[in-house]
Scaffold this motif. Structure first.
Motif, PDB file in Angstrom:
ATOM      1  N   THR A 157      79.348  48.275  53.228  1.00  2.00           N
ATOM      2  CA  THR A 157      79.361  46.805  52.748  1.00  2.00           C
ATOM      3  C   THR A 157      78.636  45.892  53.747  1.00  2.00           C
ATOM      4  O   THR A 157      77.459  45.418  54.035  1.00  2.00           O
ATOM      5  CB  THR A 157      80.523  46.671  52.323  1.00  2.00           C
ATOM      6  N   ALA A 158      79.133  46.156  55.568  1.00  3.05           N
ATOM      7  CA  ALA A 158      78.963  45.701  56.213  1.00  3.05           C
ATOM      8  C   ALA A 158      77.606  45.468  56.701  1.00  3.05           C
ATOM      9  O   ALA A 158      77.343  44.893  57.263  1.00  3.05           O
ATOM     10  CB  ALA A 158      79.535  46.444  57.747  1.00  3.05           C
ATOM     11  N   MET A 159      76.910  47.013  56.743  1.00  2.00           N
ATOM     12  CA  MET A 159      75.560  47.547  56.741  1.00  2.00           C
ATOM     13  C   MET A 159      74.197  46.456  55.398  1.00  2.00           C
ATOM     14  O   MET A 159      73.302  46.216  56.150  1.00  2.00           O
ATOM     15  CB  MET A 159      74.968  48.648  57.025  1.00  2.00           C
ATOM     16  N   ALA A 160      74.234  46.558  54.741  1.00  2.00           N
ATOM     17  CA  ALA A 160      73.431  45.956  53.772  1.00  2.00           C
ATOM     18  C   ALA A 160      74.360  45.625  52.379  1.00  2.00           C
ATOM     19  O   ALA A 160      74.566  46.248  51.423  1.00  2.00           O
ATOM     20  CB  ALA A 160      73.249  47.325  53.171  1.00  2.00           C
ATOM     21  N   PRO A 161      74.707  44.610  53.227  1.00  5.55           N
ATOM     22  CA  PRO A 161      75.585  44.142  51.795  1.00  5.55           C
ATOM     23  C   PRO A 161      74.912  43.597  50.853  1.00  5.55           C
ATOM     24  O   PRO A 161      75.357  43.314  49.140  1.00  5.55           O
ATOM     25  CB  PRO A 161      75.919  42.625  52.500  1.00  5.55           C
ATOM     26  N   GLU A 162      73.384  43.132  50.958  1.00  5.84           N
ATOM     27  CA  GLU A 162      72.752  43.177  49.160  1.00  5.84           C
ATOM     28  C   GLU A 162      72.319  44.393  48.876  1.00  5.84           C
ATOM     29  O   GLU A 162      72.481  43.883  46.941  1.00  5.84           O
ATOM     30  CB  GLU A 162      71.148  42.521  50.234  1.00  5.84           C
ATOM     31  N   ARG A 163      72.758  44.644  49.796  1.00  4.56           N
ATOM     32  CA  ARG A 163      73.466  46.916  48.090  1.00  4.56           C
ATOM     33  C   ARG A 163      74.484  46.761  47.309  1.00  4.56           C
ATOM     34  O   ARG A 163      74.482  47.782  45.875  1.00  4.56           O
ATOM     35  CB  ARG A 163      72.612  47.438  48.954  1.00  4.56           C
TER      36      ARG A 163
END
Length: 319
Positions: A157-163
Motif C-alpha cells: 500500500t505504501a509503495m503502490a496505493p493505486e494497485r
C-alpha cells in the motif's frame, strides 16, 4: 494411463523427495514431509475447489492457491508467519463466494514456494507482491491479511496505493511502533526451543498439554488441527527467521489510500494493543475498525464469526 488433474500434478511435482537446500526452512526431510502432510490435509478438508499456479519472481518461485470465481473481483490473501496459502483460504472462506481469492505461500516459509531465505530488506515484500500482480495481469486488487501478512499488505500500500483497493487487516504486523522483542523472546522463543529439544512432551498422558500452555500468549482456543500444525512448525522448521515489514506511520501512506477495515486483539501479546491501535488511527483512513476485547493474538473461531460477516459486507460494498 490416467493422468492427474493439473492442480494435483502441480502439487505432486513440488520438492517432496528432493534433498533439502542449503539454509532450508525445514530442519529435516522428515519435518518437511510432516508439514506437507498437514498442508495437504487442509486442502482436502476445504469445502470448495482450489486451483494452483506457480509464479516466477526475482525472489524465487511463488506457489499460489486460488479459490472462487475467476471472473469475480480478486483479493490477494496474505498469510501470517509460517502459515501457508490453503490455511488462509480456510480462514477467509466466506470471501470465496463472491471473489477470486489468491493465496501465496511465502518464500522461505513452510509451504510450496521456493525454499530460500527471503531478504530482510526494505520494500522487498512489496516488490514481491507487485511482481505477483504483474504476472497475473492484475492492475488492482483487494487484500485480506492476517498478522505477518498485514505488514506485507501495508508495504504494498505504501509503495503502490493505486494497485490496492479495499483491504482487511486482522491483528496486523507493521503498525506497532516498537515490537517488544525481549518479551517475545522470553515469553515465546525460550519455551518453543525447550519444546523442540526436550521430547518428554510426547510422553504426557494428555497430548499437547505443554504445547497448549506455551501457546497461551498467542491463543486460548487452538483446535486439534491448529495444535498439530503448531507442533510441526516448532519442532521441524526454522521459525522466526524473517521479520515483518515496517513499522509504518502516517507519513508512509498517500492520501489516496482506500479506507481500510482493521481488526485488533485487546490482549495481543505480539503487537501490543494500545500502541498499535494509536498508530493505526493516525496512519490509515478507516472504513471500519473492530476490537476483539477478549482475544489474544490468534482469534478463536468464535471471535471471528461476527467479524467474517463484517469483512464480507465491507468487500461487497455494504459498508
Amino acid at each position: 494411463m490416467n493422468q492427474l488433474p493439473p492442480e494435483q500434478a502441480l502439487l505432486s511435482s513440488v520438492n517432496i523427495d528432493k534433498p533439502l537446500p542449503r539454509r532450508s526452512v525445514y530442519r529435516s526431510k522428515l519435518g518437511r514431509q510432516r508439514i506437507f502432510e498437514l498442508y495437504q490435509k487442509t486442502l482436502n478438508d476445504l469445502p470448495f475447489k482450489v486451483r494452483h499456479q506457480i509464479v516466477p519472481t526475482s525472489y524465487g518461485k511463488t506457489f499460489l492457491s486460488m479459490a472462487g470465481n475467476p471472473d469475480a473481483p480478486p483479493i490477494l490473501v496474505l498469510p501470517g508467519m509460517s502459515i501457508a496459502g490453503p490455511m488462509m483460504l480456510e480462514f477467509f472462506e466466506e470471501l470465496q463466494k463472491n471473489h477470486l481469492l489468491i493465496a501465496p505461500d511465502l518464500i522461505g516459509q513452510p509451504g510450496h514456494s521456493e525454499d530460500v531465505p527471503f531478504p530482510n530488506k526494505k520494500q522487498a515484500y512489496g516488490q514481491w507482491s507487485l511482481e505477483i500482480l504483474d504476472h497475473l495481469g492484475l492492475k488492482r486488487v483487494g487484500i485480506a491479511s492476517a498478522s505477518f501478512g498485514g505488514s506485507i499488505a501495508l508495504e504494498l500500500t505504501a509503495m503502490a496505493p493505486e494497485r490496492v483497493g479495499k483491504q482487511v487487516l486482522v491483528v496486523p504486523a507493521g503498525l506497532t511502533p516498537n515490537l517488544p522483542y525481549f518479551k517475545l523472546y522470553a515469553g515465546l522463543a525460550v519455551n518453543w526451543m525447550a519444546y523442540r529439544w526436550w521430547p518428554f512432551h510426547a510422553e504426557q498422558a494428555i497430548p499437547y498439554k505443554w504445547l497448549k500452555r506455551i501457546a497461551r500468549p498467542l491463543s486460548r482456543s487452538l483446535t486439534q488441527d491448529n495444535l498439530d500444525y503448531f507442533d510441526a512448525v516448532i519442532r521441524h522448521t526454522a521459525f522466526w527467521r524473517h521479520r515483518p515489514a515496517g513499522p509504518f506511520t502516517k507519513g508512509d501512506f498517500a492520501e489516496s489510500v482506500t479506507p481500510t477495515f482493521a481488526i485488533f486483539a485487546q490482549k495481543d501479546f505480539v503487537f501490543p494493543h494500545r500502541a498499535t491501535l494509536a498508530n493505526a488511527k493516525q496512519s490509515l483512513p478507516m472504513a471500519e475498525m473492530a476490537i476483539l476485547e477478549e482475544s489474544a493474538h490468534m482469534p478463536s473461531d468464535a471471535d471471528m464469526v461476527p467479524m467474517h460477516a463484517r469483512i464480507s459486507a465491507y468487500f461487497d460494498g455494504s459498508i
